[in-house]
Design a protein around this motif. Structure first.
Motif, short mmCIF file in Angstrom:
data_model
loop_
_atom_site.label_atom_id
_atom_site.label_comp_id
_atom_site.label_asym_id
_atom_site.label_seq_id
_atom_site.Cartn_x
_atom_site.Cartn_y
_atom_site.Cartn_z
N ARG A 9 -7.96 -52.19 62.90
CA ARG A 9 -7.73 -51.22 61.66
C ARG A 9 -8.54 -50.00 61.58
NH1 ARG A 9 -8.31 -53.97 56.29
NH2 ARG A 9 -7.61 -55.87 57.70
N GLU A 10 -9.47 -49.78 62.57
CA GLU A 10 -10.26 -48.52 62.62
C GLU A 10 -9.46 -47.55 63.18
OE1 GLU A 10 -12.95 -47.18 60.91
OE2 GLU A 10 -12.71 -49.15 59.65
N VAL A 11 -8.79 -47.93 64.45
CA VAL A 11 -8.02 -47.10 65.24
C VAL A 11 -6.64 -46.34 64.40
CG1 VAL A 11 -6.35 -46.92 67.10
CG2 VAL A 11 -8.57 -48.30 67.29
N ARG A 14 -8.20 -44.03 62.02
CA ARG A 14 -8.56 -42.76 62.47
C ARG A 14 -7.13 -41.88 62.77
NH1 ARG A 14 -8.87 -41.95 67.93
NH2 ARG A 14 -9.12 -44.15 68.23
N LEU A 15 -6.16 -42.93 63.60
CA LEU A 15 -4.98 -42.20 64.05
C LEU A 15 -3.98 -41.66 62.80
CD1 LEU A 15 -4.26 -44.13 67.36
CD2 LEU A 15 -5.30 -41.74 67.04
N PHE A 16 -3.89 -42.65 61.95
CA PHE A 16 -2.81 -42.50 60.86
C PHE A 16 -3.27 -42.21 59.35
CE2 PHE A 16 -0.78 -44.68 64.47
CZ PHE A 16 0.12 -43.68 64.99
N TYR A 17 -4.25 -42.62 59.05
CA TYR A 17 -4.75 -42.58 57.72
C TYR A 17 -5.58 -40.94 57.61
CZ TYR A 17 -6.57 -43.35 53.04
OH TYR A 17 -6.83 -43.07 51.58
N ASP A 18 -6.64 -40.81 58.33
CA ASP A 18 -7.52 -39.91 58.22
C ASP A 18 -6.73 -38.48 58.80
OD1 ASP A 18 -9.49 -41.33 57.46
OD2 ASP A 18 -10.31 -41.49 59.54
N ARG A 19 -5.91 -38.67 59.73
CA ARG A 19 -5.22 -37.56 60.42
C ARG A 19 -4.05 -36.85 59.26
NH1 ARG A 19 -4.33 -37.61 66.80
NH2 ARG A 19 -6.38 -38.09 66.72
#
Length: 97
Positions: A9-11, A14-19
Motif C-alpha cells: 500500500r505504501e508503494v 508513493r508512486l501513484f497517489y502522492d505523485r
C-alpha cells in the motif's frame, strides 16, 4: 493496486497517489484553462497518464494491461470524493480546499 501489480500500500501511495496529487498541484495551468471541472479533470488525467508512462519509476506498472484504466477510475473517484468533502466542509462553515 492489483491492476498495476503492486502489493504494498505504501508503494502504491508513493508512486501513484502522492505523485498524482503533486502533478495536479503543479499543473494549475491546466485546471484554470478549462471551462468546467469535468473538462479540467479529463485534461489533467491525459497529461498525468503521459507523465506516469514516461517516468521510469511508474512506466512498467502503468503499461500493464488494464492498469491505466484502473488508475483512471481510482483518480476520478478520488476527485469526486474530495469535491464532496470540500463541499461538506464549506457547508458546515469550514474552509474548502
Amino acid at each position: 493496486m492489483k491492476a498495476p501489480g503492486i502489493k504494498d500500500r505504501e508503494v502504491f501511495r508513493r508512486l501513484f497517489y502522492d505523485r498524482a496529487l503533486k502533478f495536479a498541484e503543479s499543473r494549475q495551468d491546466i485546471l484554470s484553462a478549462e471551462p468546467t471541472v469535468v473538462k479540467a479533470t479529463d485534461r489533467v488525467l491525459r497529461e498525468l497518464e503521459k507523465f506516469l508512462r514516461s517516468d521510469p519509476d511508474t512506466a512498467s506498472f502503468v503499461s500493464k494491461s488494464g492498469a491505466w484504466s484502473a488508475l483512471e477510475k481510482f483518480y476520478r473517484q478520488t476527485a469526486t470524493t474530495s469535491a464532496l468533502l470540500n463541499k461538506t466542509r464549506a457547508d458546515m462553515g469550514g474552509e474548502g480546499f
